[in-house]
Write a protein that holds these residues in place. Structure first.
Motif: not given
Length: 314
Positions: A151-165
């Motif tokens: 859950g932690i990596p999925l949550l982190g990716i779901s937040i950071l990836l859209p934020w960076i893009i």
């Protein structure tokens, strides 16, 4: 009676600092990093450490990807290991008790193990998950561990990836010497103020430049352009702001030759972003319109005889 926890900010006019800033010898400083472009007409400044922060966000994103990849490899290894163990158990049992052992003599517990690989003799992921969380001890700990490390990596990716893009490169704060205007923009909305009326507030975290903008209700409000010349988001000594403010003041007073004597123009390499915040097509008209509204509304914070803001009476 309890006092206010959050005090109102009363920005001071920039002209109060001109006398001090204009006598500073710029040759004693290196060019401040917030300055990103200088030419005959304009000086531009921008939040100079955003690229470093973007790198940190990118590193966190890579970390979450690696964490998720390691968890996937760990789960896949357990999956193949569980399948191999069941097949090995079936093979040993049939070699020891005959090929029809599981049709006639196997116990219920043995049949439960036998059935985990299905008729195709392969353990599907669904069968593996059922086996993992039902046929072993400490299943609660397994569920909690898998939930956390998945859950932690999925949550982190779901937040950071859209934020960076989706994060846009911020627009610079532009000091126009010819028009003596300061302006910027954000998502199509223009911020502007006459240079002689620009106000700022310095604290231990940043400089705030106060410009005027149009609010959603159509009224004329304040926009705050923040700048952290040292790049430290938590603390900066007020003396660290002087080089940047001195460059601005001397450029507006003496021109490009004072701050950039050896070049006609200079531009820093911009930090990488997937998207820019494009300059509005009608920015000249919007600047003029906001300046006209400032004149008409005339609701600036009043100043005393020394030029300091006069807070309203409570």
């Amino acid at each position: 009676m309890m006092g206010k926890f959050i005090k109102n900010i009363y920005p001071k006019p920039f002209f109060l600092k001109w006398k001090e800033l204009l006598i500073i010898d710029l040759s004693s400083f290196t060019q401040p990093e917030p300055i990103v472009e200088v030419n005959t007409r304009q000086l531009k400044i921008m939040q100079n450490k955003t690229k470093i922060r973007n790198w940190w966000m990118t590193l966190f994103l890579i970390g979450f990807f690696c964490m998720g990849l390691f968890q996937a490899i760990y789960i896949e290894h357990d999956w193949r290991q569980a399948e191999w163990s069941v097949k090995r158990f079936i093979q040993v049992s049939e070699e020891s008790y005959g090929s029809d052992y599981f049709d006639k003599n196997a116990s219920q517990d043995e049949m439960d193990i036998y059935n985990t690989i299905g008729d195709d003799k392969k353990m599907s992921f669904k069968e593996f998950i059922h086996d993992r969380y039902n046929n072993y001890t400490h299943t609660t700990q397994r569920i909690i561990g898998d939930t956390i490390f998945t859950g932690i990596p999925l949550l982190g990716i779901s937040i950071l990836l859209p934020w960076i893009i989706l994060l846009r490169k911020p627009a610079p704060l532009i000091f126009d010497r010819e028009k003596r205007v300061v302006y910027s923009w954000q998502k199509g909305g223009v911020w502007a103020q006459r240079y002689d009326d620009i106000r700022l507030h310095e604290n231990i975290q940043m400089i705030l430049f106060f410009l005027r903008c149009e609010l959603k209700d159509g009224s004329l409000g304040w926009a705050k352009y923040s700048l952290q010349p040292t790049g430290n988001p938590l603390f900066s000594p007020l003396s660290a702001y002087k080089p940047t403010l001195a460059y601005i003041a001397q450029f507006m007073e003496y021109g490009r030759e004072k701050v950039l004597p050896d070049q006609d123009s200079w531009q820093a390499k911009p930090p990488f972003y997937f998207r820019d915040d494009p300059e509005p097509a009608n920015i000249e008209q919007e600047i003029n319109r906001i300046l006209q509204r400032i004149t008409e509304v005339n609701n600036e914070i009043p100043l005393d005889e020394e030029g300091n803001p006069i807070p309203p009476e409570e």
